[in-house]
Scaffold this motif. Sequence first.
Motif, PDB file in Angstrom:
ATOM      1  N   LEU A   7       6.937  21.782  17.293  1.00 29.23           N
ATOM      2  CA  LEU A   7       6.743  23.044  16.579  1.00 29.23           C
ATOM      3  C   LEU A   7       7.276  22.947  15.142  1.00 29.23           C
ATOM      4  O   LEU A   7       6.678  23.498  14.201  1.00 29.23           O
ATOM      5  CB  LEU A   7       7.457  24.172  17.334  1.00 29.23           C
ATOM      6  N   THR A   8       8.361  22.214  14.976  1.00 28.88           N
ATOM      7  CA  THR A   8       8.946  22.062  13.635  1.00 28.88           C
ATOM      8  C   THR A   8       8.003  21.260  12.734  1.00 28.88           C
ATOM      9  O   THR A   8       7.816  21.599  11.561  1.00 28.88           O
ATOM     10  CB  THR A   8      10.333  21.374  13.736  1.00 28.88           C
ATOM     11  N   PHE A  10       4.770  21.017  13.138  1.00 23.20           N
ATOM     12  CA  PHE A  10       3.612  21.891  12.912  1.00 23.20           C
ATOM     13  C   PHE A  10       3.909  22.920  11.800  1.00 23.20           C
ATOM     14  O   PHE A  10       3.101  23.118  10.878  1.00 23.20           O
ATOM     15  CB  PHE A  10       3.274  22.607  14.227  1.00 23.20           C
ATOM     16  N   ASN A  11       5.084  23.534  11.868  1.00 19.34           N
ATOM     17  CA  ASN A  11       5.454  24.516  10.845  1.00 19.34           C
ATOM     18  C   ASN A  11       5.621  23.862   9.468  1.00 19.34           C
ATOM     19  O   ASN A  11       5.293  24.450   8.443  1.00 19.34           O
ATOM     20  CB  ASN A  11       6.746  25.239  11.240  1.00 19.34           C
ATOM     21  N   ALA A  14       2.233  23.375   8.086  1.00 15.84           N
ATOM     22  CA  ALA A  14       1.676  24.657   7.628  1.00 15.84           C
ATOM     23  C   ALA A  14       2.244  25.017   6.256  1.00 15.84           C
ATOM     24  O   ALA A  14       1.513  25.416   5.337  1.00 15.84           O
ATOM     25  CB  ALA A  14       1.998  25.750   8.637  1.00 15.84           C
ATOM     26  N   TRP A  15       3.556  24.860   6.103  1.00 16.28           N
ATOM     27  CA  TRP A  15       4.212  25.132   4.812  1.00 16.28           C
ATOM     28  C   TRP A  15       3.601  24.220   3.746  1.00 16.28           C
ATOM     29  O   TRP A  15       3.268  24.664   2.640  1.00 16.28           O
ATOM     30  CB  TRP A  15       5.716  24.866   4.952  1.00 16.28           C
ATOM     31  N   THR A 148      -3.250  29.074  11.650  1.00 18.98           N
ATOM     32  CA  THR A 148      -2.363  28.116  10.974  1.00 18.98           C
ATOM     33  C   THR A 148      -3.006  26.729  10.966  1.00 18.98           C
ATOM     34  O   THR A 148      -2.912  25.997   9.967  1.00 18.98           O
ATOM     35  CB  THR A 148      -0.982  28.093  11.663  1.00 18.98           C
ATOM     36  N   SER A 259      11.290  22.453   6.879  1.00 21.52           N
ATOM     37  CA  SER A 259      11.127  22.823   8.278  1.00 21.52           C
ATOM     38  C   SER A 259      12.273  22.260   9.142  1.00 21.52           C
ATOM     39  O   SER A 259      12.887  22.988   9.918  1.00 21.52           O
ATOM     40  CB  SER A 259       9.773  22.292   8.770  1.00 21.52           C
TER      41      SER A 259
ATOM     42  N   ASP B 223       6.530  32.179   3.933  1.00 19.24           N
ATOM     43  CA  ASP B 223       6.353  31.486   5.198  1.00 19.24           C
ATOM     44  C   ASP B 223       7.576  31.696   6.093  1.00 19.24           C
ATOM     45  O   ASP B 223       8.661  31.210   5.788  1.00 19.24           O
ATOM     46  CB  ASP B 223       6.143  29.988   4.932  1.00 19.24           C
ATOM     47  N   ARG B 225       7.410  31.019   9.508  1.00 21.94           N
ATOM     48  CA  ARG B 225       7.099  30.421  10.796  1.00 21.94           C
ATOM     49  C   ARG B 225       8.306  29.742  11.438  1.00 21.94           C
ATOM     50  O   ARG B 225       8.495  29.814  12.653  1.00 21.94           O
ATOM     51  CB  ARG B 225       5.948  29.421  10.651  1.00 21.94           C
ATOM     52  N   ASN B 226       9.123  29.072  10.621  1.00 20.12           N
ATOM     53  CA  ASN B 226      10.280  28.402  11.202  1.00 20.12           C
ATOM     54  C   ASN B 226      11.264  29.399  11.814  1.00 20.12           C
ATOM     55  O   ASN B 226      11.901  29.109  12.831  1.00 20.12           O
ATOM     56  CB  ASN B 226      11.002  27.568  10.133  1.00 20.12           C
ATOM     57  N   ALA B 229       9.804  30.677  15.005  1.00 15.08           N
ATOM     58  CA  ALA B 229      10.010  29.678  16.066  1.00 15.08           C
ATOM     59  C   ALA B 229      11.424  29.788  16.631  1.00 15.08           C
ATOM     60  O   ALA B 229      11.628  29.692  17.846  1.00 15.08           O
ATOM     61  CB  ALA B 229       9.762  28.275  15.511  1.00 15.08           C
ATOM     62  N   ARG B 233      12.626  30.867  20.622  1.00 17.81           N
ATOM     63  CA  ARG B 233      13.492  30.067  21.498  1.00 17.81           C
ATOM     64  C   ARG B 233      14.562  30.920  22.174  1.00 17.81           C
ATOM     65  O   ARG B 233      15.150  30.511  23.168  1.00 17.81           O
ATOM     66  CB  ARG B 233      14.209  28.983  20.670  1.00 17.81           C
ATOM     67  N   PHE B 258       2.100  34.135  17.327  1.00 22.34           N
ATOM     68  CA  PHE B 258       3.033  33.377  18.171  1.00 22.34           C
ATOM     69  C   PHE B 258       3.381  34.149  19.442  1.00 22.34           C
ATOM     70  O   PHE B 258       4.023  33.612  20.336  1.00 22.34           O
ATOM     71  CB  PHE B 258       4.326  33.072  17.402  1.00 22.34           C
TER      72      PHE B 258
END
Lengths: 295, 421
Positions: A7-8, A10-11, A14-15, A148, A259, B223, B225-226, B229, B233, B258
């Motif tokens: 996921l990291t 992937f993010n 995306a960034w 994304t 990320s 952004d 997204r991180n 995420a 968790r 998400f």
Amino acid sequence: MMYDIGLTVFNGLAWAMATFLVAAGLTLIFGILHILNFAHGGFFMIGAYVSYTVMLAFGAGLPLWVFMIGAMAAAVVVGLLGWAVDMFVFRRLRDVEDAYSLIATYALLLVCGGAVQLIWGLNYLSVMPPPSLNSVVFIGDVFMPTYTIFVILSGVVAYIGLELLINRTQIGQLIRVVAVDPWMARLLGLNVTRIYLVTVIFSFAMAGVAGALLMPNQSLSPELGGIFLLQAFGVVIVGGMGSIRGAFLAALLLGMIESFGTYLFPQYPGIFFLLALAVILLVKPSGIMGKEQTA
Amino acid sequence: MSNGINRRGVMKGMAAAGLAMPFVNVRTAMAQSGPITIGVVTPLSGPAQLIGTFVREGAEIAVEHVNANGGINGREVELSFRDSKANPNDASVAARELIGSGVNLQLGTISSAVALAMGPLLQSEGGVVITSGAGTEKLNHENYNPHVFRVGDSPVSRNAGLVRHIANSRPDIRKWGGIIPDHEYGRTTWKIFEATMRKAIPELTGEEAQIAEPILVPYGSGDYRNYIAQAMRQDVQGIYTSVYGGDAVTLYQQASPFGLFDKIDVLLDSANEFLVATAMKDQTPAHWSGFHWYFEANKGNPLSDQLYSRYVERTGEKYPMGWAAEAHAAILAYKGAIEKADSTETTDVIAALKGLSFDSATGMRHIRAEDNQAIKNAELAFIEPSSSEPDGFAVTDYVSLEGEKVIEPARPGQMLDIDAL
């Protein structure tokens, strides 16, 4: 653990690709015209608003083709604005000191903010992605929003397209000649002014497309112009001013650093990009693909 | 050796004083019988301009109302606007300039940094300011200044109100997380949220609240997204957030695919009122939001009804933000204080504001004399997406909590005592 890393990554991608989409036009203008265009974020924002207006006109539902029409409309409108900016601003900046360019393009950024405020108002606006891009794909345990993935692919396509355009086409060859030595190009009979104009229109159209493609993940407001500007400048500088390939690699590098930095040290949000920027410039001031300055 | 004073100099000085006297007299006379001018130093440009427009509308509607009902002690009220750009330097210049032109009564501060800068400035220059929503707790604690008043929510009453209501209505939700902007106000709101929740849950259920580390997010990011995420968790049932404005819209947009909002039972938003819902429409995640003023919760209150109807008439928009009511309340507070003191002099108005009770769009407010903080109702509303509504969302529940029950004790000059919440 693998889930977190997946996921990291992937993010980070995306960034990186979102930033590259904004930075591509910025680095192209700098590479050819040697103008640091502060107003780029403003035209990115106008692209987003134009696309928003097109999508609003088509109403709810928003199939992918409407979204793409919005992106094309943004490219056309912002490209035309690029033509106007080149005619009335950039041509006057070619033989003056860099400081004047910075001031003029900063003023243009303010004009963009004011224009957006007058046309679309101050309220926050938003649009969700088209339904076909508003789902989730699982790769292993890692779930990835399709929108994304679309942004990541858009960034890769933009990079490949630019590389092909610059290196494999006749217009690209002309642009490279003008970028290296406009004086000699003029002596050889090339219409340098027209090549500059084409470059500006293309760069602005890219800003418009970037605004349109990234819009469904952003709130729209007259402040949007500044949101990606710092990141985009960072990518352009780390990549080496004017290098498309450098900007692409820098976006990937900085995206991953940001990320993983956020993943490993969540108590320090948002600093890893700046930290990496500072360290890379200390180690290699000309950037990843930049040419070393010689006295 | 000369002492610098001679007959010619004295004559020049007397002549200048003589020439100036008529103007001094005129200005004093005007100050006693002409219109009362109140300065509004608020963001009219820059990132906080949107909030400034609500402040402007609220103040102007209040002045219309006051003037239509005989003014203040028979004197008309007029407003003099200055652009603070939500920046302490610009706000200081504007405030000083207004005081220099005789406008000692001011309002419109919405930024915490500006509000904190105003205290020492107004104290030295001889003015007073009523903030229109600045959120820092320092204003009535360690940075308390007698020249600064807050007639709106304190951050404690806003956030403690939210927590108390949610804890009472959903005591089953004991696992909480937070997404907090990484700045002073964000950390303050989290501190209040955590302390109040840690107290409320055991009181109601006998069990401990489980509160995860807050997720800090940068201001003005494109952004999230991180951070989303990170939130995914965490094993939590509810999320509290004080991310504001466009950042909140972007965060919610990016969190939606998400599935973050499907994973939790409650989203608690400290302050966005209708900002998120009007932007996201039927994509708005269901959430409770704190409000300075929610017009439906005050229906039947003539001041609220008039403020709402005039706002809609003037702007054509149906969802005023509570900042309008705070500026509105500031004008009404000045009216009450000037009538009580029968004076517009700074020291008299300050003395009159302390301990003042006055009516407002959210009902009666009382300004505590000890720390210049108003006690007012804490309002919150539950906003849900609704495809059947023309705006794409609907308010399906709301409450107005008695201010006295959610505000912290007055401790001017001392830090907020989290244990006392």
